[in-house]
Design an enzyme around this catalytic site. Structure first.
Site, PDB file in Angstrom:
ATOM      1  N   ASP A 188       7.881   7.555  30.971  1.00  0.00           N
ATOM      2  CA  ASP A 188       7.777   6.318  30.201  1.00  0.00           C
ATOM      3  C   ASP A 188       6.575   5.567  30.764  1.00  0.00           C
ATOM      4  OD1 ASP A 188      10.234   7.194  29.320  1.00  0.00           O
ATOM      5  OD2 ASP A 188      11.240   5.267  29.579  1.00  0.00           O
ATOM      6  N   SER A 204       3.009   2.129  39.172  1.00  0.00           N
ATOM      7  CA  SER A 204       2.596   3.428  39.681  1.00  0.00           C
ATOM      8  C   SER A 204       1.960   4.250  38.575  1.00  0.00           C
ATOM      9  CB  SER A 204       3.793   4.168  40.271  1.00  0.00           C
ATOM     10  OG  SER A 204       4.518   3.334  41.151  1.00  0.00           O
TER      11      SER A 204
END
Length: 285
Positions: free
Chosen positions: A106, A246
């Site tokens: 995602d 991230s």
């Protein structure tokens, strides 16, 4: 921030934008970022707080503020914010065809070409594959290919999967100074300074692929389930990140994959595409 969601351009609310603008958009903030914020001990302290019971109150507030739901997750109650952040989703069927490239996380995706000089740009900041990999010989193998950048915001599900059925070579770990992966930090060449870890995959449908995880500001750890030689399956969970924004990167060789047209068109404009783990994003040539 404007993103393409495969049907329309939309504005997406961003987490901690004020702090990011201070850290990377002001002179004093940049000094602190280079000298204090990027240090490992700062990440460790903040990470410890996120794992403590004192961060539990933050979970419901965060979910409400950013419209995050956990109905499809294994657990729906969390003792601290890190437990929420690293939550695990219930098993989902792979709805793509074997030769279709699926999103591995995602995230917000950019698909950028690697030209004959192995240079690609992230928000107008140039990077070479050699600098990213710290391996010039390996970088040359991806000339003319594609660099897929999956940027995971704090609101995203922070587990990521393998791109295809493959044989995995042992992990290569590159130490670095932790910085945010937010686009506003591009002028500081964040990827040159970030902790990175990658595996070379010999895949069944897409040839040789580099799959790299990039740690960021306030992320103390990249947690992969195995760092050794292994045979892996398409969309098998590879690992997860601790708290923070991230990034996962895929390097694809020349003529290996045809990326979906809409993703290429918006990437060329510098606009990320919002994707979900398992979404089709391309197919083998």
């Amino acid at each position: 921030m404007q993103v393409w969601n495969r049907t329309e351009l939309m504005e997406e609310k961003e987490v901690g934008l004020g702090a990011i603008r201070f850290a990377y958009g002001t002179a004093f903030g940049r000094i602190l970022s280079k000298t204090i914020f990027c240090r490992k001990f700062v990440s460790n302290i903040y990470g410890a707080w996120q794992k403590s019971r004192f961060s539990k109150k933050k979970v419901q507030k965060f979910m409400s503020q950013y419209s995050v739901t956990v109905d499809d997750c294994v657990e729906t109650e969390y003792p601290n914010f890190n437990a929420f952040f690293t939550r695990q989703r219930k098993a989902q069927p792979d709805v793509t065809k074997p030769d279709e490239l699926a999103s591995i996380a995602d995230s917000k995706l950019l698909a950028l070409p690697i030209d004959e000089k192995s240079i690609f740009k992230i928000k107008d900041v140039p990077y070479t594959t050699a600098e990213l990999l710290e391996n010039e010989a390996l970088a040359k193998e991806f000339q003319g290919g594609m660099c897929l950048i999956f940027r995971l915001a704090p609101t995203d599900y922070h587990r990521y999967a393998y791109v295809d059925k493959a044989k995995q070579a042992p992990s290569v770990k590159i130490k670095g100074v932790l910085h945010t992966v937010h686009p506003i930090a591009g002028a500081m060449k964040v990827y040159r300074r970030n902790t990175r870890q990658y595996n070379l995959l010999q895949t069944e449908h897409f040839g040789k692929v580099v799959q790299m995880e990039v740690g960021a500001l306030l992320v103390g750890k990249i947690i992969n389930h195995t760092d050794d030689t292994a045979c892996v399956s398409k969309l098998q969970e590879k690992g997860y990140f601790a708290y923070g924004g991230s990034t996962v990167i895929l390097l694809l060789q020349k003529d290996a994959v045809k990326i979906d047209r809409d993703i290429l068109e918006y990437s060329a404009k510098g606009i990320e595409t919002k994707v979900r783990l398992g979404d089709k994003i391309g197919e083998a040539k």
